[in-house]
Scaffold this active site. Structure first.
Site: not given
Ligand code: GLN
Length: 528
Positions: A377, A503, A505
């Site tokens: 992410c 994600h 994970e």
């Molecule tokens: N802050 C980033 C976004 O909002 C990444 C979010 C995250 O890593 N879950 O896109």
């Protein structure tokens, strides 16, 4: 067969592993029964999505986009179910429902009260889920510790449940703590007695007591607890401190828990732990060892990254390798000499500017020194920024999250996010499919053309820069179905350099590790 219910409460102190205990009970009973886990949390937030992971641990995201308590991670990993957002009932949601009913006029003429109106909403919600899902058994975990003001209404509702569903269809499990004080060297039952007394004052009489302890509970202490707390001595079970949470179902089985539950609830669902035990053995007796740097900013509370830790455990179980995670706080990162001693680098998800420059520097070194890198992410977004700055010569490239005035906003807010001002439940949340590029490493790892992973973000790779990034050699190995969003990237010619906007994970399981993590760990082992 009527729907059965197991209610799991906790006492003495928090953090004893109620979620893992509930998930382990579920695992033991899941061979023939359809089990639905439900979690009740006493806080007034509608969901944990707006809470700091420092305080509350990881926010777990479900396929349906629900932001839920991290215990749902354990439930999914131990039970193999795909949970739904509705199964996490917070007091915030309960009050919301009561208020809506009141405004609608459902209580016309009545004074709306905690009992019966709030407790009815709780019970109806739980029974409705069990019915809707065609469950054989619902395992309801009550968050917090008995005696907390926050969970009183949930406990009261659970007390009443036995009348509604029939005493023979409900079983109460209470998790407590059995300390062995230094110098006394004896297992002590008093905290358990006091905690069970608190529970009994609330009209709940536990059928099973699990005593968390650093040793197996002795016959003597089991007898003592049994006598003082009114349970059968066989129903006093050790909740042993373990290195690895996946051992818990094995311990519960050894302690005879399935038989007790079968008998009390008049069900039969024999556990089959053969494969599970082999995987746990692999974790316990690794053939090799690697160190992976976790470069984040919530590194002080490991619970903030619970699913990543578990994803690595799943890889350990399949590859027989001990994965030592080295927590690197990237705020004000000056010394990067730790990179000499690690086999791989992970940059996990995160929010806000703090710590991002340190992570970008670590990613640069991973790329230049060919250290296996996995970005999750925010990790993908920072890898794109690093590539833009150092390979595409876009000086000052950044995400508008970190620097709204950047000359090169290579990461920008999603168009549909621009008009949203509410913070709760408004990110791009839940499972979205991605098409994987032929010939890419990511596709080889997933062995599929289309994959679905879970998301939780507001920003994305800015389409205005797609062309430049691709021209300079960044591979978009996965894109959204409409072709607009970059879901996976990789760099060719390196041992392993891959990242995803998702994600992965969150969907890794003991029996089926996340392909991306699996490939990364193999690369760290020099196998890719
Ligand atoms: N802050 C980033 C976004 O909002 C990444 C979010 C995250 O890593 N879950 O896109």
């Amino acid at each position: 067969m009527p729907i059965k219910y197991i209610i799991v409460t906790g006492g003495v102190l928090s953090g004893l592993g109620k979620g893992i205990a509930a998930a382990s009970i579920g695992h033991l009973l899941s061979s023939r029964l359809k089990i639905i886990p439900i979690k009740c949390d006493g806080y007034l937030n509608v969901d944990p999505g707006t809470m700091n992971p420092f305080e509350h641990g990881e926010v777990f995201v479900l396929d349906d986009g629900g932001e839920v308590d991290m215990d749902f991670g354990h439930y999914e990993r131990f039970l193999g179910v795909t949970c739904k957002s509705k199964w996490n009932l917070t007091m915030g949601k309960v009050f919301d429902m009561v208020r809506q009913k009141e405004r609608r006029g459902d209580y016309l003429g009545k004074t709306v009260q905690y009992i019966p109106h709030v407790t009815d909403v709780i019970k109806d919600h739980i029974k409705e889920i069990a019915r809707e899902e065609n469950a054989d058994l619902a395992i309801v975990e009550i968050g917090g510790t008995v005696g907390d003001i926050e969970n009183e209404l949930f406990l009261e509702a659970m007390r009443q449940m036995k009348e509604d569903v029939g005493r023979e269809n409900i079983l109460y499990v209470h998790l407590t703590y059995v300390p062995i004080p230094y110098g006394v060297n004896e297992q002590k039952s008093k905290p358990t007695q006091q905690s069970v007394n608190l529970l009994k004052q609330r009209g709940i009489f536990p059928d099973v007591i699990i005593g968390r302890c650093s040793q197996f509970l002795t016959k003597e202490i089991k007898t003592k607890i049994s006598r003082f707390c009114d349970v059968n001595p066989d129903a006093v079970i050790t909740g042993l401190d373990v290195e690895d949470i996946y051992e818990i179902p094995i311990i519960f089985e050894q302690e005879g828990l399935p038989a007790i539950i079968h008998k009390k609830l008049n069900i039969y669902s024999p556990p089959d732990l053969t494969r599970w035990k082999t995987l746990v053995e692999n974790i316990r007796h690794p053939a090799s060892k690697i160190t992976v740097a976790m470069c984040g900013k919530y590194t002080k509370l490991e619970d903030s990254y619970a699913s990543i830790i578990e994803s690595f455990n799943h890889c350990s179980a399949h590859l027989g390798v001990k994965i030592n995670l080295r927590w690197v706080e990237t705020t004000d990162l000056k010394d990067t000499s730790f990179l000499e001693d690690v086999e791989g680098i992970v940059v996990p998800g995160g929010f806000g500017a703090r710590g991002t420059e340190g992570k970008i520097e670590v990613i640069r070194q991973a790329r230049e020194r060919d250290i296996p890198f996995l970005g999750l992410c925010l990790g993908l977004q920072l890898a794109v920024i690093e590539f833009a700055r150092n390979i595409c010569s876009l000086k000052g490239a950044n995400s508008t999250e970190m620097d709204p005035d950047t000359p090169y906003p290579v990461i920008d807010i999603l168009p549909e996010q621009k008009k949203i001002s509410d913070k709760g439940g408004t990110m791009r949340l839940g499972a979205y499919p991605a098409v994987l590029a032929e010939g890419s490493k990511v596709r080889e790892l997933y062995q599929a053309e289309v994959v679905s992973e879970r998301h939780r973000h507001r920003y994305e790779v800015n389409p205005e820069f797609h062309g430049t990034l691709k021209e300079k050699g960044l591979i978009f190995s996965g894109i959204s179905m409409d072709g607009k969003l970059v879901e996976f990237i990789e760099l060719p010619g390196l041992r392993f350099f891959a990242a995803t906007q998702a994600h992965p994970e969150l969907k890794s399981r003991m029996e089926r590790p996340s392909p991306l993590f699996y490939g990364f760990v193999r690369a760290c082992l020099g196998k890719e």
